[in-house]
Structure formats: structure tokens, C-alpha cells
Design an enzyme around this catalytic site. Sequence first.
Site: not given
Length: 799
Positions: A250, A322, A324-325
Site C-alpha cells: 500500500s 514480523d 510469526v515465528d
Amino acid sequence: MRTLKRIGKFLLVILVLLTIGIVIFIYKLKPDYSGEQELVQLDKEVSVYYDNYGIPHIYGENEKDAFRALGYVHAQDRLWQMELLRRIASGGLSEVFGKDLVGTDKFFLSLGIADASKITVANLDEDNEGVVLARAYLDGINQFIAEGPTPIEFYLTGIDKEEFVLEDMYNTIGYMAFSFAMAHKTDPLLTTINSKLGPDYLKDLHIGSDVTTEWIKNFKPSQNDSIQNNLTATVNKALGVLNVPLFEGSNSWVIGPEKTKNGKVILANDPHIGFAQPSVWFEAHIETPNYSKYGYHIAGIPFPLLAHNRKSAYGITMFENDDVDFYYEQENPDNDKQYLTPNGYVAYEIVNKTIKVKDSADIEFTYKKSIHGPILNGIADQIQGDRPIAMSWIYTQMDNKVIDALFGLSHSNNLKEFKTALPKIHAPGLNIMYGDVKGNVAWFATAQLYNIPDSVNTKLIYEVGEGLPLQKDLFSFNENPQAINPPSHYVYSANNQPDSIAGMLYPGYYLPENRAKRIVELLEPKNDWDKDSASEMITDVTSSVDPIIIADLAKLIDINLLSETGLKVIDSLKMWNGNYNLQSVEATVFNRWIYYYLKNTFKDELGEELFTQFLGTHFMKRLIAPLSRNESSVWWDDVSTTDVTENMQYIVNKSFSEAITSLKKDFGKNSEKWKWKNVHTIEHAHPIGQIAALRSFFNVGPYPIEGGREVINNMSFSYDETGFYKTSSGPSTRRIVDFSDIENSISILPTGQSGNPFSKHYKDQAEMYVKGKFRKMMMNEDEIKKNAESTLMLIPLVK
């Protein structure tokens, strides 16, 4: 003879009756934009004025009535879209489309979105004003389901309409949060590269924070082993086939009064989302004595994600942080139902699920959960290898207050109230852009951020006993990147690297600086911005970076190896200003060249499958420019050869030669025919449009379209062997809000307001969009009523 005539007349009558029946059937399927409709639980009459583009302007005497009306009119135009979106996170696609979607349903069920939604709804305060309005909105949807015509997609897929509940709303939000995340595409791929090729091959991929790129700057006033590499490859492919919008990027900028011609704030926003039909946003303007908003709504969500009124305006871009792991788990060699923790082996949690499948028996499946999250092995075919991988996602681990946040944003009247709602957005990460009539401009990176030590690489799957702890060290919202009324007198976001957070550069999947660099380049020197110049900027198709890449690569071209056509083209490229208009030959050659450049550099090490996945990552886009200046990269050598040690010059020349050869094959030797309009197109695809006989009815397009990858008018596409670029994502709306003339602020949708193919507003904006045109976002009540195309009166049900 008389018998034949009688048969002929009989067949004619049957044909006429059949035609009349089809006409009546189609007529009944059309949205009803006029007349009267009784609504249950409505307290007072609500007037809905439809403008020339089918946008409802809703006037009610209280908010509950207005939101109940919104639910009804939203469902009338977008019920199929609502149905599709609510089914993704809850694992309901196979029930509609059959066994091919079972893997996708398994994946989404394992993410735990639906389970988290149930917990959230069970703990809601029913007296909360946002909950009250959300239920009113659902009442409107459900009355249309009960009494309105059934969209044709329900007939074609054979599914029944079912009432909407609050869990559906949160499931749709959960799907949005997933579609923002890039970790699923990136972390396993990078882990494989690291284990297969070694850490030296990661160095030149530019996966970390970049201290040399264009940053979004903070400003706070003093008063304020062998695994498959892409865990979502199959899932994304399935959703792509269904043409479900994925959120990808975007642009937005907000210009302060010091830099505008009329001394008032101007907000520009164009969220980049996967193209589909219907398009993602539903516009609605609501007016009550205590609430006024012109908003952009996701199907099934009552409160707008983008909106403005006479006091303030806001928009969004994707933060790309970030959140998400992935963790390897070590199973007990004597019991595969246990895994290792700091306290020894413990039992996995076993989760049982049922998936309904069209034209087939239900499928029962189970998956394991560790303390980190679901074990993804065995859930979808693309996850291979014996080492269990767990996914930790902050979205499902924290209290979900996203709907509360959207309610707060839409009901704020000033900057202070607006800021109060922002900390409630824990995920997905969003850049929230703000401007108001008082002259304030602001940017807030919203997400629950947490401390990540420098020693932890969040882009790789964590080994057993490593990685971030379960109990994260959370930052307060005040530490998030943000800027309020900075000295530059503008704020912007283009999904690029944000400034430091608590003394650190926060890990993320940020896009390259290309759009950001161009935005700053245009905003910085100009101090007389108005609506017209802002609308020109939001449709800008010039890259500030691509000509620099060409200059770096062209230095290595051996002109003695070039044909006459090649010499002509390279000279033209050296003069190119980076413009992606329809007539550009250079844009075509550049992108064909870059594809072969990437292929010849990376495919020998990665192989076909990994290379294809590599092409779908953000870091691939980020590395193109710096790699064009790095002659010592380990990637230059072609590992498939033994007699030659390749270098950068060899790869650059080989790639250019292959690009010219392929263009000659496609269009002939005359390079004047290699125009961008011949390779770059857009088609808005509907899931039912996959059926060839129905494609022209449900799909919109195709059209040649200007713009390209990572220019402001970001018409993105994937690189592949064909060299033809079908635009997959781009501006889901272009929107300019000018506080000096709020009633004449402008916008556009990619296709049309309605998702009903029998509506005149199904695709009435499509050609305007392709041409970069706009239409008014009407807010003046007298003008709206005077020029209304039709009026729908919603009245209380008389018992």
C-alpha cells in the site's frame, strides 16, 4: 404441414415462456435500490440514497438503525463475497468447491483463527457499544438472507444461505491478518537455503534491516533440515484460483497545511490488495445526529478500515512487521505424541476437526499443538520432512480487540480520541495514516511489538531450545514507530523500513525503497499541493530506482556481443526515465531482462521449485538493486557447470541476450512493437469465472494497463517464463481527501460497487480505473438527495 406449423407455434410459445421466465428470474436477482423495505427491530425510518455509482448514503435517526440498514444494503450487493470470506478461516471452502480445497481448509483450521474467534465472542461485553452496533449490522445482513433474492453464485455452487454470527466477523478479520503475513512464504525458504547452501548464500539476499534505504522517520512532539520451503504455497495457490483478495502492500501520504495550496490537510491512500471480482471495498456513507462517516468496508465487517468526515480522515498501509515465528520441536524417540520442553517431554495437545466436503463424505483430521503453536507437518501436502515445525502467531495468542479498535477509529472526533483506539490493534500490523481539519498529520505503526534480541534471527526456523521465549517482552504502544506533525510537514508509508523502535530496527518483511523514494522525491520540493496534483501523484508510473539498476547493469554489457536490435535497445534503456506508460518499450525490455537476470543467478542453486517460491517473496524485490552493484556475490557462479567459473558480467550479458531473443520470438525484430501495453494487462477474476463459458459474464477485463512493480501506481505481477504480466494486485481504491473542499474529495474502485453481476454497478468504474480517473465522494446532503439515482426507504416492521 399443419402439424408442423402447430409444432412450430408450440415450440415458439415454449421459447417465449422460457425467455420470459429467464428474464423474470434475472430481474428478481437484481439488487433493489428503490422502493420500501420493512426491517425487523428498526426503531425509526432510514433513508438510503444511491448515487450514480450505486454507493449508499444512509440517513438514520440513531446509529443502531443506520448500522442495521448498512448490513442490509451491504449484503444486497456483497453477500457472496461475505460468504466466501467467512469460510476461509473456519475451514469451509471444501463444502463449496469440493475436495481440492481440503488442504487449504486443514491449514486454516490449524492456524486456530476460528477457535480464537469463539473465545473472543464468548468473552464479549454485550453492552459494549461496538458489540451492539455489530449485532445490529448482522441483523441487517440476516434479514436480507431471509427475505432477499439469493445471489446466483449460491445456485451455481449449490450451497444454502445461512445466518451470520459474530464469529464470522472475527474469522474474516483473522483471514485478513493471515494474508498480511509474509513469514509463511519467507522463513522456511530461507531456512532451506541456509541448510542446503550455507550462510554465505544468505548474505546477499538482503533479508535484514537496511541502514542505507529510505526510512520512514519517527517524530514525536515533546508533548507526545530438509523441509519444504513455503508453508503456504498450496494455500496461496488455492486462494489465488478462488480469486480471494490477499493484502500485499500500500501507499499513503498525508500532507500538512504548510505544503498545500489552500492551507488544509490532504490525505492520499491506495491500499494494495489482490485483484478480484467483486473488488474488496464496499463504500457507504452514514449520517446520524451523532455519527458521520464516509467509509470503506470489508465484507462482513461493520466498521470501516478507511474513512473520513468533515473533521478527520484516516487510511492504512501494511506495516509488514514480523509477528510469526517457526520452531522445530524434538519428539520423544519412544513416543511421537510427546515433545521436548525445558521441563522434559510432555504430551502434545491433540486437536480434532471435521471438514465438510462437497459431493463427498466429511473428513475427520487431527493435528498436534505444542507450547509454541500448531505442528504444521501433515496438515498440508507442501510440508515435508520428519522434523516437526510449530508455528507461533501473536494474532491467536492475545486478546482480540481489533473490532473494538475499528469502532474507536470510526467514532473518533480528534487526534487524541483517534490515538486511544490504536493500541487495541495487536495484529495484523498496520500503518495508520491520519489527517484532520485542524491541520494535524500523523503516522502510527500499529501492532503489539516485542523485544527481539540482536542474537535472534527471526527469518529462520528456530532450532530446539532456541528462539524467542513464550513470554515475550512486550513494548508499550508509545515505543512503536510513529510521527506526529513532523518538521517535514508530511507523513507517508510505502511498506518500507520504519525508523528504530526502542533503539532497534524491528525485523520485518519490508518492501524495497522504490515507492518510498519516489514519494519523498515528489513530496519534498513542492509546497502548493492540491487535489489535482495529489491525484496525479497517486497515479504516477515512474520508477526512481529502475534507471539506476539499468545504469549499473549496462556498465557490464559487452557491445561487441550485441545485434543491431540489441544495440538500439540498450541505448534506449540508458536514456529511460523509468516510466511505465502503455507505450514504453523500455519497461518491457527491463522486466524481461530482470527475469532472466534472476533466473540465471539463482535457479541453478535453488532448483525449479525453490526458485518459483523465491520469486514470490518481498526480499527478492529488495535485493535486485543492491545485487546489481555487487560483483563479488557468491550467487554469480553457475553451480551446474564445471568448466567455467561464471561472474556477474557473464550473467548480465547472457540475461540481456536471452531477453532480446525471447522478445523477438514473441513480437518480431521490430522493437517498436515491444510496448508495455502488449504484455501488461489486468483482469478482475470471479471464482465462477474459471468456467470458460461464464468467464466473460463474471470476470471484468482484461485491459492493457500502465504502471508496474513498485512504482506508486503499483500494478504488481509475478515473473515467469512467459514474459507476459497479468497484474495480480494493486490499488484496491485510490482516494484523495482534501479538507479545503471536503465535499469534492475523490475516489475510484477497480470495478464497481456491487458484487452482483446483474447490477449496473458491477463494473461501471472499471474503465475509469484503468485510465486513472476519479469520481466524487459525495457528502453534501442536499446534493445527494437532489442527484440520487434511486431511494430505498427502510421502515420499521409493523406487527
